[in-house]
Motif scaffolding. Structure first.
Motif, PDB file in Angstrom:
ATOM      1  N   CYS A 123       2.089  -8.473  -6.762  1.00  0.00           N
ATOM      2  CA  CYS A 123       2.407  -7.072  -6.488  1.00  0.00           C
ATOM      3  C   CYS A 123       1.714  -6.236  -7.558  1.00  0.00           C
ATOM      4  O   CYS A 123       2.123  -6.230  -8.719  1.00  0.00           O
ATOM      5  CB  CYS A 123       3.912  -6.852  -6.512  1.00  0.00           C
ATOM      6  SG  CYS A 123       4.393  -5.207  -5.901  1.00  0.00           S
ATOM      7  N   LEU A 124       0.662  -5.554  -7.183  1.00  0.00           N
ATOM      8  CA  LEU A 124      -0.114  -4.791  -8.152  1.00  0.00           C
ATOM      9  C   LEU A 124       0.557  -3.472  -8.474  1.00  0.00           C
ATOM     10  O   LEU A 124       0.456  -2.966  -9.586  1.00  0.00           O
ATOM     11  CB  LEU A 124      -1.521  -4.547  -7.605  1.00  0.00           C
ATOM     12  CG  LEU A 124      -2.636  -4.327  -8.623  1.00  0.00           C
ATOM     13  CD1 LEU A 124      -2.755  -5.503  -9.579  1.00  0.00           C
ATOM     14  CD2 LEU A 124      -3.962  -4.102  -7.920  1.00  0.00           C
ATOM     15  N   LYS A 125       1.227  -2.885  -7.497  1.00  0.00           N
ATOM     16  CA  LYS A 125       1.968  -1.637  -7.712  1.00  0.00           C
ATOM     17  C   LYS A 125       3.344  -1.778  -7.083  1.00  0.00           C
ATOM     18  O   LYS A 125       3.483  -1.894  -5.868  1.00  0.00           O
ATOM     19  CB  LYS A 125       1.230  -0.447  -7.081  1.00  0.00           C
ATOM     20  CG  LYS A 125       2.037   0.857  -7.107  1.00  0.00           C
ATOM     21  CD  LYS A 125       2.275   1.327  -8.523  1.00  0.00           C
ATOM     22  CE  LYS A 125       3.160   2.568  -8.572  1.00  0.00           C
ATOM     23  NZ  LYS A 125       4.601   2.247  -8.394  1.00  0.00           N
ATOM     24  N   PRO A 130      14.247   0.719  -5.575  1.00  0.00           N
ATOM     25  CA  PRO A 130      14.589  -0.701  -5.757  1.00  0.00           C
ATOM     26  C   PRO A 130      14.478  -1.491  -4.457  1.00  0.00           C
ATOM     27  O   PRO A 130      15.450  -2.019  -3.927  1.00  0.00           O
ATOM     28  CB  PRO A 130      16.025  -0.632  -6.265  1.00  0.00           C
ATOM     29  CG  PRO A 130      16.578   0.625  -5.690  1.00  0.00           C
ATOM     30  CD  PRO A 130      15.429   1.590  -5.673  1.00  0.00           C
ATOM     31  N   VAL A 131      13.265  -1.575  -3.935  1.00  0.00           N
ATOM     32  CA  VAL A 131      13.000  -2.308  -2.707  1.00  0.00           C
ATOM     33  C   VAL A 131      12.472  -3.688  -3.074  1.00  0.00           C
ATOM     34  O   VAL A 131      11.599  -3.815  -3.924  1.00  0.00           O
ATOM     35  CB  VAL A 131      11.984  -1.556  -1.828  1.00  0.00           C
ATOM     36  CG1 VAL A 131      11.618  -2.377  -0.599  1.00  0.00           C
ATOM     37  CG2 VAL A 131      12.548  -0.210  -1.416  1.00  0.00           C
ATOM     38  N   SER A 132      12.967  -4.710  -2.424  1.00  0.00           N
ATOM     39  CA  SER A 132      12.575  -6.071  -2.751  1.00  0.00           C
ATOM     40  C   SER A 132      12.013  -6.761  -1.518  1.00  0.00           C
ATOM     41  O   SER A 132      12.754  -7.215  -0.661  1.00  0.00           O
ATOM     42  CB  SER A 132      13.766  -6.855  -3.305  1.00  0.00           C
ATOM     43  OG  SER A 132      13.384  -8.168  -3.648  1.00  0.00           O
ATOM     44  N   PRO A 135       5.642 -10.086  -2.388  1.00  0.00           N
ATOM     45  CA  PRO A 135       5.948 -10.432  -3.780  1.00  0.00           C
ATOM     46  C   PRO A 135       6.404  -9.244  -4.621  1.00  0.00           C
ATOM     47  O   PRO A 135       6.468  -9.348  -5.831  1.00  0.00           O
ATOM     48  CB  PRO A 135       4.613 -10.979  -4.272  1.00  0.00           C
ATOM     49  CG  PRO A 135       3.605 -10.160  -3.545  1.00  0.00           C
ATOM     50  CD  PRO A 135       4.182  -9.928  -2.167  1.00  0.00           C
ATOM     51  N   CYS A 136       6.682  -8.112  -3.993  1.00  0.00           N
ATOM     52  CA  CYS A 136       7.167  -6.948  -4.734  1.00  0.00           C
ATOM     53  C   CYS A 136       8.694  -7.005  -4.805  1.00  0.00           C
ATOM     54  O   CYS A 136       9.366  -7.175  -3.788  1.00  0.00           O
ATOM     55  CB  CYS A 136       6.711  -5.654  -4.055  1.00  0.00           C
ATOM     56  SG  CYS A 136       4.921  -5.407  -4.054  1.00  0.00           S
TER      57      CYS A 136
END
Length: 408
Positions: A123-125, A130-132, A135-136
């Motif tokens: 996850c680059l950004k 708070p969302v999951s 890979p973020c």
């Protein structure tokens, strides 16, 4: 590299005197040649050459991005001129050199902590809410993944010097175009700071800072504008990064690049990655199974893609907390922008209005509210050895990132 502006100017002037003395071979000693330069005047130099040291005939632009040299008047004895009563000719010449950033993706204002290496997709950004969604997993300790690179001022990019302030404008442009000045790396944590802000204020385009601060707060819509709608602040407007490219699809009212990474595999007919036509997951598997001995698997066209870029890998194990933190760059990794997350709902932490991967949706599926915005994105980490030499040579932190062009 790693020199203050004052030291860089002294070194440049010394080298110019050495080269011209060896090339011209005037009938004088080096000290006498140096005196000629000290007495030299350059009344025709353009106004942008404002910096000089010991000679008016060796001048620089304010950030040392250009150098002008006007040689002293040099007398030359003529071979046949005496026939016409001319035994000597006085000659002089001027030249201007411009420093040019190598063109291969540019540096994005996002980074990878040293403790996060390993997976082929990161996850680059992170989203600000708070969302999951893998890979973020949402912002960690208040850090929203932005890096606060300055602008040194680079004419081809249309940027002006901005060492502080105007953070939103700088972030947007840095996402769309890449950072506007060369950056460096260091093999270990240095004893002294060599950070981006201080080097910008010093005004040396070739300083190669290897430390950068994280950006605090959550600038509104910066990621979306940098990727999808463009930057308007600056000398001229530039399109969003994903507005470039040759293969587009309409996504929430924006025509964006729809080219997947596997397009650039150098021989898909023989299934280099084990798949005739890879998908997102298959491409990740391919990258994670890649070994340096596998050699080059991508074409040079990858370096021209709107989704290709470089990001710093830090010595630091984390990006820090919400406070502004100085990070130290170890190296630069090649990446490919993969998944974008649009309008994610913090009240339902696993739902975004759209999760879009290039080449894995039809335009009909991507229609909807034109006001939807990109809030987060992932990137595929590309093994450096998998790139062709034409792309490797532009790696930031290496000699190839700056080219010297004779402009006049």
């Amino acid at each position: 590299a790693n020199r203050t502006k004052a030291v860089a100017m002294v070194d440049a002037e010394t080298e110019i005197l050495r080269i011209t003395f060896a090339t011209v071979s005037p009938d004088m000693t080096l000290p006498e040649w140096t005196t000629e330069w000290a007495n030299c005047a350059d009344p025709n130099k353009p106004a942008r050459f404002v910096e000089t040291l010991n000679s008016d005939c060796i001048s620089f632009t304010q950030n040392l991005g250009e150098v002008r040299v006007q040689t002293p008047i040099i007398p030359w004895a003529t071979a046949f001129g005496g026939i016409f009563g001319v035994s000597q000719l006085d000659t002089s010449a001027a030249a201007e050199v411009k420093l040019n950033l190598g063109a291969s993706g540019g540096i994005l204002p996002f980074g990878i902590p040293g403790g996060a290496t390993g997976p082929a997709e990161l996850c680059l950004k992170e989203p600000t809410s708070p969302v999951s969604i893998e890979p973020c997993d949402g912002p960690v300790e208040g850090n929203f993944s932005f890096l606060d690179f300055t602008q040194f001022g680079y004419e081809p990019f249309g940027t002006t010097e901005q060492c502080t302030g105007n953070t939103v404008n700088r972030l947007t442009r840095n996402i769309a175009q890449g950072v506007d000045h060369p950056l460096g790396t260091t093999i270990d944590f240095p004893a002294d700071l060599w950070d981006d802000v201080t080097r910008c204020k010093d005004g040396n385009f070739t300083a190669n800072p290897y430390q950068v601060k994280t950006k605090t707060g959550t600038p509104n819509h910066v990621l979306h504008e940098g990727l999808a709608t463009g930057a308007t602040a600056g000398v001229f407007a530039v399109p969003g990064r994903l507005e470039l490219g040759t293969k587009h699809i309409k996504v929430r009212g924006n025509f964006l690049d729809n080219t997947p990474l596997w397009t650039f595999l150098n021989n898909t007919d023989t299934a280099i990655c084990g798949f005739p036509v890879p998908t997102h997951d298959e491409m990740v598997t391919c990258l994670e199974s890649y070994m340096p001995g596998d050699g080059v698997i991508f074409t040079s066209e990858l370096g021209k893609s709107a989704r290709f870029a470089w990001v710093p890998l830090f010595h630091d194990d984390t990006l820090g907390s919400g406070a502004s933190t100085i990070l130290t760059i170890k190296e630069f990794l090649p990446v490919y922008i993969q998944t974008t997350f649009w309008d994610c709902n913090p009240s339902n932490p696993n739902v975004c209005d759209l999760i879009w991967d290039p080449d894995e949706a039809t335009e009909v599926e991507l229609l909807g509210d034109n006001g939807a915005r990109i809030e987060a994105m992932t990137a595929l980490i590309i093994p450096f050895e998998a790139l062709p030499q034409q792309t490797q040579q532009f790696q930031p932190g290496s000699g190839g990132q700056i080219r010297y062009l004779l402009s006049k």
